[in-house]
Design an enzyme around this catalytic site. Sequence first.
Site, PDB file in Angstrom:
ATOM      1  N   CYS A  63       0.855  -1.192   0.000  1.00 56.10           N
ATOM      2  CA  CYS A  63       0.000   0.000   0.000  1.00 56.10           C
ATOM      3  C   CYS A  63       0.892   1.243   0.000  1.00 56.10           C
ATOM      4  O   CYS A  63       1.947   1.252   0.629  1.00 56.10           O
ATOM      5  CB  CYS A  63      -0.890   0.013   1.242  1.00 56.10           C
TER       6      CYS A  63
ATOM      7  N   ASN B 122      -3.874  -2.675  17.544  1.00 60.99           N
ATOM      8  CA  ASN B 122      -3.209  -3.968  17.549  1.00 60.99           C
ATOM      9  C   ASN B 122      -1.758  -3.700  17.142  1.00 60.99           C
ATOM     10  O   ASN B 122      -1.498  -3.449  15.972  1.00 60.99           O
ATOM     11  CB  ASN B 122      -3.940  -4.842  16.515  1.00 60.99           C
TER      12      ASN B 122
ATOM     13  N   CYS C 185      -8.533  -1.011   7.780  1.00 58.15           N
ATOM     14  CA  CYS C 185      -7.472  -1.691   7.050  1.00 58.15           C
ATOM     15  C   CYS C 185      -6.188  -1.506   7.863  1.00 58.15           C
ATOM     16  O   CYS C 185      -6.035  -0.556   8.615  1.00 58.15           O
ATOM     17  CB  CYS C 185      -7.320  -1.147   5.640  1.00 58.15           C
TER      18      CYS C 185
END
Length: 364
Positions: A117, A300, A343
């Site tokens: 990305c 996370n 995402c």
Amino acid sequence: MSSKSPRTTRPESHGPEILGLTSQAFVKESKALGIPKVDAISTYRDFYREGRGDGDWFALEDMPMGRREDEGETIKFTLRLGSGEDVRHETESVLIPMQGRGGRRTRTLCVSSQIGCAMGCDFCETAQMGLIRNLSSAQIVAQWFAARHILGHEVNNIVFMGMGEPMDNIEQVIGAIRVLVDHNGPSIPSSKITISTVGRIDGIRRLSELVSEDGFHRLNLAISVNAPDDEVRNRLMPINRAMDMEALRESLRAFPLHGGSALLMEYVLIPEVNDSLEQCDRLCRWLEPLRCSLNVIPYNPRRDSPWCAPSETSVEAFVRRATENGQFTKRRGTKGRDVMAACGQLGNPEIRRRQRRSGREAAS
Ligand code: SF4
């Protein structure tokens, strides 16, 4: 697991490719090859509904199953791409069990739209790969095919929250969505498909056009907001320096919402970055003009992350404060629709690490 694999190059002298084509396009291409419509439709249905891909009617290039890792009932899998310089790259997908309405068991498939990305979000593992390549519509649809016909699971929902920024590859993403909703094909209702973006305004406008078409009104849009103001968002998400929160909100206000649908605003909660109650108040003020639900996602930690995961107490306090402010809010659970994450918060860091390594090797 069966040895079947979705494939994508066309063997010589056979019919048109099928992955990535709507039934209408497949019929048209078949017709040019002298194949009657009735036979083309039947081949298309056999392929998508039954997973039957043998025979001469279509051709697919090789895209074999790569790794599969099971964590409880969650399945993470990769598909290897093409040949030549692409051979080391893999799509990454996650199949997540959910509790649907009335306790019904459902599954959500999280798909990638790119390998790597370019967006560079600070909290995201994928960002560290940079952009390696866009996926084609066929390579996106192949992830559904693998989940349905190789792993053998019914897929009830699809979320574009795997690797990549879907708006960076919007035409291929839209091409894939057209196939996924095709009544002769996967036949996934548009209300069961969610596209998650960091907030590329041009992409949101393009998606608005699609949502205005019949059959796509209930497509869901999720935005990774992650900050209460430009100062914090500029730090976390480089896109914000080009398209700030005011411009983003204007584009969201113009997004057509049909029936009772609402935008899904994702907020990854990071300790001492965006988790104070004062920041919660500011976020809620920014959200006020939008018909939306807020999804709070405990951070996370990625590899070498400067931040740790938030405490349960701070997550609860943030969610409570947002609710008291009148904002419909949920926190990400381990089951149910709200397992959907921003995402960069789903997927498999270990797979990404391996992809990063293989990308470097390929480049050297
Ligand atoms: S969070 Fe999403 S858009 Fe941002 S770098 Fe990661 S994959 Fe890309």
